[in-house]
Design an enzyme around this catalytic site. Sequence first.
Site, mmCIF file in Angstrom:
data_model
loop_
_atom_site.group_PDB
_atom_site.id
_atom_site.type_symbol
_atom_site.label_atom_id
_atom_site.label_comp_id
_atom_site.label_asym_id
_atom_site.label_seq_id
_atom_site.Cartn_x
_atom_site.Cartn_y
_atom_site.Cartn_z
ATOM 1 N N GLY B 5 -6.343 3.057 -10.273
ATOM 2 C CA GLY B 5 -6.030 3.852 -9.100
ATOM 3 C C GLY B 5 -4.634 3.552 -8.587
ATOM 4 O O GLY B 5 -4.335 2.425 -8.199
ATOM 5 N N GLY B 7 -3.215 4.705 -5.856
ATOM 6 C CA GLY B 7 -3.105 5.128 -4.466
ATOM 7 C C GLY B 7 -2.259 4.134 -3.698
ATOM 8 O O GLY B 7 -1.503 3.351 -4.279
ATOM 9 N N PHE B 8 -2.410 4.142 -2.376
ATOM 10 C CA PHE B 8 -1.600 3.240 -1.558
ATOM 11 C C PHE B 8 -1.845 1.779 -1.912
ATOM 12 O O PHE B 8 -0.911 0.988 -1.992
ATOM 13 C CB PHE B 8 -1.899 3.478 -0.071
ATOM 14 N N GLY B 9 -3.117 1.415 -2.153
ATOM 15 C CA GLY B 9 -3.430 0.026 -2.463
ATOM 16 C C GLY B 9 -2.948 -0.381 -3.854
ATOM 17 O O GLY B 9 -2.225 -1.369 -4.014
ATOM 18 N N GLU B 164 -6.516 17.810 12.210
ATOM 19 C CA GLU B 164 -5.209 18.263 11.732
ATOM 20 C C GLU B 164 -5.307 19.623 11.047
ATOM 21 O O GLU B 164 -4.473 20.507 11.256
ATOM 22 C CB GLU B 164 -4.596 17.200 10.814
ATOM 23 N N ASP B 293 -10.050 2.194 0.213
ATOM 24 C CA ASP B 293 -11.256 2.879 0.691
ATOM 25 C C ASP B 293 -12.535 2.481 -0.034
ATOM 26 O O ASP B 293 -13.626 2.869 0.387
ATOM 27 C CB ASP B 293 -11.076 4.398 0.572
ATOM 28 N N ALA B 308 -4.155 4.531 5.146
ATOM 29 C CA ALA B 308 -3.146 4.099 4.188
ATOM 30 C C ALA B 308 -2.588 2.693 4.475
ATOM 31 O O ALA B 308 -2.509 1.871 3.551
ATOM 32 C CB ALA B 308 -2.023 5.127 4.129
#
Lengths: 441, 441
Positions: B5, B7-9, B164, B293, B308
Amino acid sequence: MVIVGAGFGGLQAAKALGKADSVRVTVVDRYNHHLFQPLLYQVATAVLNPADISAPIRSVLHARNTEVMLAEAKSVDTRRKVLVIEGGEIPYDSLVLGTGATHSYFKHPEWDRVAPGLKTLEDAVRIRERVLTAFEAAERESDPVRQREWMTFVIIGAGPTGVELAGALAYMTRHSLPKDFRRIDTREARVILLEGLPRVLSAYPEVLSEAAKRDLEKLHVEVRTGAMVTDVDAEGVTFGDEHISTRTVLWGAGVAASPLVRSLEVPLDRAGRVKVTPLLTAPGLSDVYVIGDVAAVEQHGKPVPGIAPAAMQMGRHVGKTIRDRLANRPLRAFRYHDKGSFAVIGRGYAVGVLFDKWRMKGLPAWMVWAGVHIAYLIGFRNRISVMLNWGYTFFTKGGRDLRLITGKVSPRMPALASSTQAPALPPAQPELPAPRSVPVH
Amino acid sequence: MVIVGAGFGGLQAAKALGKADSVRVTVVDRYNHHLFQPLLYQVATAVLNPADISAPIRSVLHARNTEVMLAEAKSVDTRRKVLVIEGGEIPYDSLVLGTGATHSYFKHPEWDRVAPGLKTLEDAVRIRERVLTAFEAAERESDPVRQREWMTFVIIGAGPTGVELAGALAYMTRHSLPKDFRRIDTREARVILLEGLPRVLSAYPEVLSEAAKRDLEKLHVEVRTGAMVTDVDAEGVTFGDEHISTRTVLWGAGVAASPLVRSLEVPLDRAGRVKVTPLLTAPGLSDVYVIGDVAAVEQHGKPVPGIAPAAMQMGRHVGKTIRDRLANRPLRAFRYHDKGSFAVIGRGYAVGVLFDKWRMKGLPAWMVWAGVHIAYLIGFRNRISVMLNWGYTFFTKGGRDLRLITGKVSPRMPALASSTQAPALPPAQPELPAPRSVPVH
C-alpha cells in the site's frame, strides 16, 4: 436546425447561427464535450490531462437560441425529415451532419481489439494505460524474450497521428521513464513505425517527409516504409516476410467516415464520405448539409484534407449559407483556404507547410504549431493548463506527473514472472534483532 | 522489507527507509499512483483533474534501495513469511501493511451498486459522471415527476466526505451549472444529506457541527440528522417513515478496513482493523507492522482518527522503529500528535480544529485547510495545477471546464422523454427559401 456532432465543424456551424434569432438550433452529440483532437496524442502519452483538451459543449454554446442534447444519433430518415436517436426522434427542417471519422481496419475489423486507434478521450486513456502497463509488465517479467515483447511498441501508419505518437512514445522511453524502473532499462524499448506507402507523412512535400524520418530516427524510432501489414494479433505484427513479436500495437493507419451518413442513401466515396455539392449539401437533399470528415470535397482537383481547419471552414460556411437563405441573399459555393498543417516529431520539433507555400521544420515549425494550437484551444483554463504542462515537460524532460493508470492492476498484466514462482527478489535483509525495550506510553 | 500500500502511511515508511542502505524495500500496490484522498471529492465535483491529486508511485520513491511492484496483494502467510499476490508470492522478513479502508455498507452489500462511495479515482470519476449525467437526463426528461427524481441527490453520511460532497454539489447546482441548461433550472435541484447520528461531523466539537450545518443550509443543502437509512435502491432511499425518490445516491457513511489483514489471524476490532501493539505491530507478530486505516490505535482512551496525518505519523514511526532495531537502539512506542483536521463546506468556507486546541470556521479555517493541502500535495506540477484550478473556480464561480463525462452517452440515460415520442422541441424554423444562385467555384 439540427446539428449532429459538436466537433470542429458542428461547433462553428452552431456558433455562426447563434445570433440568428429566427433560427432554433439543437446540437446533438453522444459525448458531453467538444474534443480538441489534434492534441489527443499528448493525452495518450501522458503530457496532458483529458480535461485540458476538452470543453463541455454546454459551456461553449451559450446562445439563447441553442440547445444541446446528449444523445447518440442512429440514422436519418430524409423522407420524414427526422433524426432517429436512441430512444426517440428529433424532427428537423435543416440538418447539419458533422459526425467525423472513426478508425478503419480495412478488411480486418478483428484488429480493433489488439490495435487500438486514437479518436476519443477513452481511446487516449486506454492507450496511455496500455503503454504504462506494458512497462510495469516488463518490470515484473523474468523471461527475457517476453520482457522484450513487452518493451516493443509497434505503431501502424505514419500519417500525422502515427508520427506524433511514435515521436512522443520514443521520447518518453528515453527521458521520462528510465529513472523509474529497477529491472529494465526503458531506453532499450523499441518503437517501430510501420507505413505501407514509400514515405512517412505522405500528404506533405517529400523534403519534409525526409526531415521527419531523419528526426524520428534521431529519437530512436525505427521507421519502416513500404511495409504492408498482413496480420495483427495479441502476439505481434506480420508484414511482408517479417514478424515482430510485441504486446502493444497502436493503430494510426486508416479512418472511415462515421456510418451515420449511410442512412442518407446518397453516393459515398471509398472512405464512406458523402460527395457533397458546392453548397456542402448531400446530393439531392438541399436541407441536409455534410461537413468535416464525413464530407468529400474536391478543390482544384485535390481533396480537401480531413483536418480541423477544413472542418471549421465548412461549419462556418454552412452557418452562413443558412443565414443567407433565410435572408434571401445569394449563396456562395464553399471554398477551402489552406492555412497550413503541421506534425510534431518531438520536443520542440515539428514539420509543416504554412499557407500552402512555406515549408517549415525544426523549432520554428514547432513554435507556429504550438501557437496555433494554444490559440484554437477552447477555454481560458485549458490554455493555461496546456501551456503549463508543456512548459513543465519541456524543462523537466518528461511528463512525470500525469503517468496515471486510473484503474487497478490490469487483467492484461502477466502472472508474476512466467510461472507461479517467486520473482528473483533482492536477498532478504539481515534478521532483525529482537526489540531491546519498549517504553509504553 | 515489504510494504503493501503506497498510501500516506506506506509512502512515509518507504521514505524513512530510503536512506537505510542495509535494507531493501519493495513497495507493492495495485494502483500505479499514490492518491491524495482528502481532495478526492473535488475530482468528483469537477473542480480538479484526476492527475492533480495523484502521483506515480515510481516517481515518488526514487531511492536506490527501493523497488515498486504493481500487484494486488491477496493474503499474508505469516508462518512461511510470504505475501501472496495475484500470480505469485513475495517473501518478506519485515512486512508493513498500510492497505487502507474501503466503503462499508454494513449489512447491505447490495447497496454498493446504487450508492457509490468515494475511495479511489475510479470512484470519483464515476460519481462525477453520474451527477453530470443526471442533469443531462433531467434535461431530456419530459415527465415532471421523473425529472424531479433526476434532480434529487441524496448523500448518506455526514462525516467529512459526506459534508464536503454535499457542499460542493450544492455549489455546483447553484453556480456552475444554471447557465448550461434550457429546460431545467439546476438551482431547483435538491441536495439532501442524511446522517444517522444527532449531528453532522460528529467527530468535531458540537459548536463546529452547528456552524457546519448552518453553512450547509445556506448553500441549500437539506440536512437531516437522526435519519437511519433502512433501504436504498435504484428508485430512492428510505429512512424512518420517509422515502425520497431519487436516481442518485452517494455513500459517505461507513468504512471498513481492507480485508487483507484478516489473513493475519489476529484480533480485529468491529471495523476490521488490527488492534496493534505500541510498536504498531500485529499482536504476536513482531515482524508485521500495521499502519493507517487498517490499524486501531488508542491514545488517552480515544481512538486515533483515520486521517492522513495519523497514517503518515505511523508510517514514519515504523520506518524509525526498523532502523532502530537494525542499529540495536532502544525502541519507542508510537505516539500520535494531533495537528488538527478540517472539513470544507463551500467556496472559501471550512470548519476545523487546529492542534487539538483552536476551533476555527469560515474563511480563516478554509485558508489553513488550503495551505496545508497544497503543502502536502506531492509534486510541483500538481501544486501549481491545483492552485490554478482553485483560483479559476474561485473567480469564475464554478469549475466549468472540468465537467467531463469521458464516455459517450451513458446506458443509465433514460430513453428520450419517457416514451418513444419526440420531445417537446422548439417549433421548426420557417421553411427555408430555395437557393437563388449558386456560383460554382
